[in-house]
Design an enzyme around this catalytic site. Structure first.
Site, PDB file in Angstrom:
ATOM      1  N   HIS A  17       0.864  -1.187   0.000  1.00 30.28           N
ATOM      2  CA  HIS A  17       0.000   0.000   0.000  1.00 30.28           C
ATOM      3  C   HIS A  17       0.895   1.230   0.000  1.00 30.28           C
ATOM      4  CE1 HIS A  17       0.803   0.567   4.278  1.00 30.28           C
ATOM      5  NE2 HIS A  17       0.360  -0.665   4.541  1.00 30.28           N
ATOM      6  N   HIS A  20       4.029   1.573   2.245  1.00 26.73           N
ATOM      7  CA  HIS A  20       5.272   0.921   1.824  1.00 26.73           C
ATOM      8  C   HIS A  20       5.948   1.747   0.725  1.00 26.73           C
ATOM      9  CE1 HIS A  20       2.654  -2.633   2.986  1.00 26.73           C
ATOM     10  NE2 HIS A  20       3.597  -2.645   3.894  1.00 26.73           N
ATOM     11  N   CYS A 125       3.272 -12.104  19.275  1.00 25.09           N
ATOM     12  CA  CYS A 125       2.282 -11.677  18.271  1.00 25.09           C
ATOM     13  C   CYS A 125       2.823 -12.074  16.905  1.00 25.09           C
ATOM     14  CB  CYS A 125       2.031 -10.176  18.313  1.00 25.09           C
ATOM     15  SG  CYS A 125       1.032  -9.637  16.896  1.00 25.09           S
ATOM     16  N   CYS A 128       3.249  -9.099  14.404  1.00 24.04           N
ATOM     17  CA  CYS A 128       4.457  -8.275  14.620  1.00 24.04           C
ATOM     18  C   CYS A 128       5.703  -9.132  14.472  1.00 24.04           C
ATOM     19  CB  CYS A 128       4.513  -7.706  16.026  1.00 24.04           C
ATOM     20  SG  CYS A 128       3.258  -6.519  16.439  1.00 24.04           S
ATOM     21  N   CYS A 142      -2.275  -7.499  21.610  1.00 28.13           N
ATOM     22  CA  CYS A 142      -1.128  -6.853  20.961  1.00 28.13           C
ATOM     23  C   CYS A 142      -1.411  -5.366  20.793  1.00 28.13           C
ATOM     24  CB  CYS A 142      -0.886  -7.499  19.594  1.00 28.13           C
ATOM     25  SG  CYS A 142       0.134  -6.472  18.521  1.00 28.13           S
ATOM     26  N   HIS A 145      -1.705  -4.705  16.780  1.00 27.51           N
ATOM     27  CA  HIS A 145      -2.724  -5.360  15.959  1.00 27.51           C
ATOM     28  C   HIS A 145      -4.028  -5.678  16.681  1.00 27.51           C
ATOM     29  CE1 HIS A 145       1.056  -6.202  13.720  1.00 27.51           C
ATOM     30  NE2 HIS A 145       0.281  -5.823  12.727  1.00 27.51           N
ATOM     31  N   LYS A 294      -3.368   4.604  11.250  1.00 24.19           N
ATOM     32  CA  LYS A 294      -2.270   4.065  10.453  1.00 24.19           C
ATOM     33  C   LYS A 294      -2.870   3.184   9.360  1.00 24.19           C
ATOM     34  CE  LYS A 294       1.852   1.278  10.325  1.00 24.19           C
ATOM     35  NZ  LYS A 294       2.407   0.007  10.684  1.00 24.19           N
ATOM     36  N   LYS A 297      -3.365  -3.153   6.057  1.00 24.49           N
ATOM     37  CA  LYS A 297      -4.273  -4.089   5.420  1.00 24.49           C
ATOM     38  C   LYS A 297      -5.358  -4.533   6.406  1.00 24.49           C
ATOM     39  CE  LYS A 297      -4.729  -6.508   1.555  1.00 24.49           C
ATOM     40  NZ  LYS A 297      -4.677  -5.959   0.211  1.00 24.49           N
TER      41      LYS A 297
HETATM   42  N1  MSP Z   1       9.518  -6.799   7.565  1.00 21.09           N
HETATM   43  C1  MSP Z   1       9.613  -5.774   8.538  1.00 21.09           C
HETATM   44  C2  MSP Z   1      10.847  -4.916   8.331  1.00 21.09           C
HETATM   45  C3  MSP Z   1      12.131  -5.654   8.357  1.00 21.09           C
HETATM   46  S1  MSP Z   1      13.482  -4.605   8.016  1.00 21.09           S
HETATM   47  C4  MSP Z   1      14.815  -5.478   8.389  1.00 21.09           C
HETATM   48  C5  MSP Z   1       8.390  -4.883   8.449  1.00 21.09           C
HETATM   49  N2  MSP Z   1       7.728  -4.925   7.287  1.00 21.09           N
HETATM   50  S2  MSP Z   1       6.406  -4.090   6.929  1.00 21.09           S
HETATM   51  O1  MSP Z   1       5.906  -4.642   5.705  1.00 21.09           O
HETATM   52  O2  MSP Z   1       5.530  -4.043   8.037  1.00 21.09           O
HETATM   53  O3  MSP Z   1       6.925  -2.691   6.525  1.00 21.09           O
HETATM   54  C6  MSP Z   1       7.329  -1.800   7.450  1.00 21.09           C
HETATM   55  C7  MSP Z   1       7.770  -0.517   6.788  1.00 21.09           C
HETATM   56  O4  MSP Z   1       6.858  -0.093   5.775  1.00 21.09           O
HETATM   57  C8  MSP Z   1       7.767   0.601   7.808  1.00 21.09           C
HETATM   58  O5  MSP Z   1       8.932   0.623   8.583  1.00 21.09           O
HETATM   59  C9  MSP Z   1       7.663   1.784   6.896  1.00 21.09           C
HETATM   60  O6  MSP Z   1       8.924   1.989   6.328  1.00 21.09           O
HETATM   61  C10 MSP Z   1       6.694   1.308   5.834  1.00 21.09           C
HETATM   62  N3  MSP Z   1       5.305   1.563   6.177  1.00 21.09           N
HETATM   63  C11 MSP Z   1       4.292   0.649   6.241  1.00 21.09           C
HETATM   64  N4  MSP Z   1       3.135   1.285   6.523  1.00 21.09           N
HETATM   65  C12 MSP Z   1       3.358   2.597   6.661  1.00 21.09           C
HETATM   66  C13 MSP Z   1       2.555   3.718   6.923  1.00 21.09           C
HETATM   67  N5  MSP Z   1       1.247   3.640   7.081  1.00 21.09           N
HETATM   68  N6  MSP Z   1       3.187   4.911   6.992  1.00 21.09           N
HETATM   69  C14 MSP Z   1       4.534   5.044   6.822  1.00 21.09           C
HETATM   70  N7  MSP Z   1       5.307   4.014   6.563  1.00 21.09           N
HETATM   71  C15 MSP Z   1       4.754   2.785   6.467  1.00 21.09           C
HETATM   72  O7  MSP Z   1       8.124  -4.156   9.382  1.00 21.09           O
END
Ligand code: MSP
Length: 505
Positions: A17, A20, A125, A128, A142, A145, A294, A297
């Site tokens: 989304h 990311h 969790c 997480c 959690c 979540h 935030k 999904k």
């Molecule tokens: N897989 C772990 C990260 C491992 S790094 C060694 C993870 N993945 S995640 O898919 O949840 O992605 C996290 C990252 O996506 C966040 O740290 C951020 O960079 C980005 N974001 C995901 N959703 C976001 C928002 N709603 N707003 C801003 N950034 C977001 O955690």
């Protein structure tokens, strides 16, 4: 200067989304900017594909796990391409070369005596992929979540994180800019100061992961596996080369605040234990919120970046996310907001400025732009390059964009002030008209170069419309570098009208 930029690697439990896309966009803006300044730059992004959650979701979807991760990793790779990220490599943690590097890394820590066997009992969790204490839960659930954590009791391998408290504090105290912004530095440092518990770094019950080299009945905890991507990727991103000697000391990590503890505390400790250099800098940003929540999904409140790109193009989406929300803070985003900035700032402020400037050169000067250097530094263009570079050195992608936009606004003000259409009617004012047209073209050219890391598709179109070379080197941001040119025609709109999403609904 060398700079190695990374984004977090994204979980493949769902498709991407705009949250990311956000971190990847910012990483890309910084990477492109550093390349413009001639810095040796390497930009990494990728996907995090192990963990307990993924096989479970794959099974629910009725898919083989590998097939499931392949499919979602492809969606992340597509997102990366569609937003025009110029990443030098895309790492997947299911790559056997990464898996081998994880084994090598944990073996080093084991050999150094910082991993021991113990019994883990606690709450986990799976979303997480993290353990929680009772105190950290909210109503027993959690805190991220809202789901009930699982009770886990098993034999695990533990990393002696507690032994690294002093060294981590020394590291923080000797590097006041290790973590940016400053309030995140304080958050990480006080977390360390409170005292650190050892952490479990393996799982007995999960087979979807990297085997612990000295105990193949266990897999490496997914967070340890994932963090190592930053180090492993450089070893195999280029055939026959190990880029780590050059680039590893120059690593800058970008991440959101939810994963601060893993990156700012656990990761440096793991590196110290493995006898490796710690990251040069970490920038912790906020969340893009949708309806104040935030985006995720599970909340069902996601904005699909690809749908936005289909309508507006990649540049406007890149522009919007860094312009709308101060990088580092949380902020709301909306589809209507994208539309509004598309029309007002990109369409009117920038697009019309180019259309008017080129149309006036075409009409009043038959398409010829004369070299008419101006006196002094009219609009602050003289400091644009240094100002933007300084802001981007501090990761302030929002502040740097505002600094560039100040230039766009002052060029628009110049048109209103000098009224070239009035000058054109008075032959005795011909030198003033030439000077004005040159200043507008020169300002637009400098702005295009400064903006090219944000708007990589639009910037070359501006240079082309002004018949200027497509060199994006950073020196070009300085004033007075516009060449005389012929054959300038009224430019097509850079950002043509698009139906508003609410009108279409
Ligand atoms: N897989 C772990 C990260 C491992 S790094 C060694 C993870 N993945 S995640 O898919 O949840 O992605 C996290 C990252 O996506 C966040 O740290 C951020 O960079 C980005 N974001 C995901 N959703 C976001 C928002 N709603 N707003 C801003 N950034 C977001 O955690």
């Amino acid at each position: 200067m060398r700079i190695y930029l990374t984004t977090p690697i994204y979980y493949v439990n769902a498709t991407p989304h705009i949250g990311h896309a956000y971190t990847t966009i910012v990483g890309d803006i910084l990477a492109r900017h550093h390349r413009q300044r001639g810095h040796e730059t390497f930009f990494l992004t990728g996907t995090d594909e192990h963990g307990t959650n993924i096989p479970r979701i794959a099974r629910e979807a009725g898919l083989d796990v590998q097939e499931f991760v392949d499919r979602n990793a492809a969606a992340f790779r597509e997102m990366t391409q569609r937003i025009n990220a110029s990443n030098d490599f895309f790492i997947r943690t299911t790559d056997p070369r990464h898996e081998a590097a994880v084994q090598e890394f944990v073996q080093r820590i084991y050999d150094a005596g910082d991993i021991y066997e113990g019994l883990y009992e606690g709450l986990y969790c799976p979303r997480c992929e993290a353990f929680y204490t009772e105190a950290e839960l909210v109503d027993g659930r959690c805190p991220v979540h809202g789901i009930l954590p699982e009770h886990v009791e098993e034999k695990n391998w533990f990393f002696r994180l507690s032994a690294y408290q002093e060294r981590l504090l020394e590291l923080y105290d000797s590097n006041p800019e290790l973590v940016l912004p400053g309030f995140r530095y304080n958050e990480a440092r006080s977390f360390i100061q409170q005292g650190l518990d050892d952490i479990s770094v393996s799982r007995a019950s999960e087979s979807w992961g990297v085997r612990v080299p000295w105990d193949p009945s266990q897999t490496v905890y997914v967070w340890v596996d994932a963090l190592i991507n930053y180090w492993s990727a450089l070893a195999f991103a280029r055939d026959g080369q190990d880029l780590r000697d050059d680039l590893w000391p120059a690593v800058r990590h970008l991440l959101a605040k939810d994963i601060l503890k893993f990156h700012c505390v656990i990761w440096p400790a793991l590196l110290l234990a493995a006898g490796l250099d710690v990251p040069k800098q970490l920038f912790v940003h906020g969340y893009l919120l949708f309806d104040e929540r935030k985006m995720s999904k599970s909340e069902g409140n996601v904005i699909d970046p690809l749908e936005l790109i289909d309508v507006y193009g990649a540049d406007p989406v890149r522009f919007y996310v860094v312009r709308e929300v101060q990088f580092g803070q949380d902020g709301n985003v909306s589809v209507d907001g994208v539309h509004e900035r598309y029309e007002r700032e990109l369409g009117n402020d920038l697009g019309n400025l180019l259309s008017r400037t080129t149309a006036m050169i075409a009409r009043y000067r038959d398409g010829r732009l004369a070299e008419a250097p101006r006196a002094g530094d009219g609009n602050g263009l003289g400091t644009l390059g240094d100002d933007v570079a300084a802001l981007l050195d501090g990761f302030d992608v929002t502040g740097a964009l505002e600094r560039i936009w100040k230039e766009v606004r002052s060029l628009n003000a110049l048109v209103e002030e000098r009224k070239p259409w009035a000058l054109a009617k008075d032959e005795s004012r011909a030198p003033d008209l030439d000077r004005t047209l040159y200043e507008l073209a020169d300002g637009l050219r400098a702005v295009a170069i400064a903006l090219s890391s944000y708007l990589p598709e639009t910037a070359p179109r501006i240079l082309e419309a002004l018949q200027q070379p497509d060199d994006l080197g950073w020196e070009g941001v300085g004033p007075g570098r516009t060449k005389a040119a012929d054959g300038i025609e009224a430019a097509e709109p850079l950002f043509p009208r698009v139906d508003s999403p609410t009108a279409a609904a």
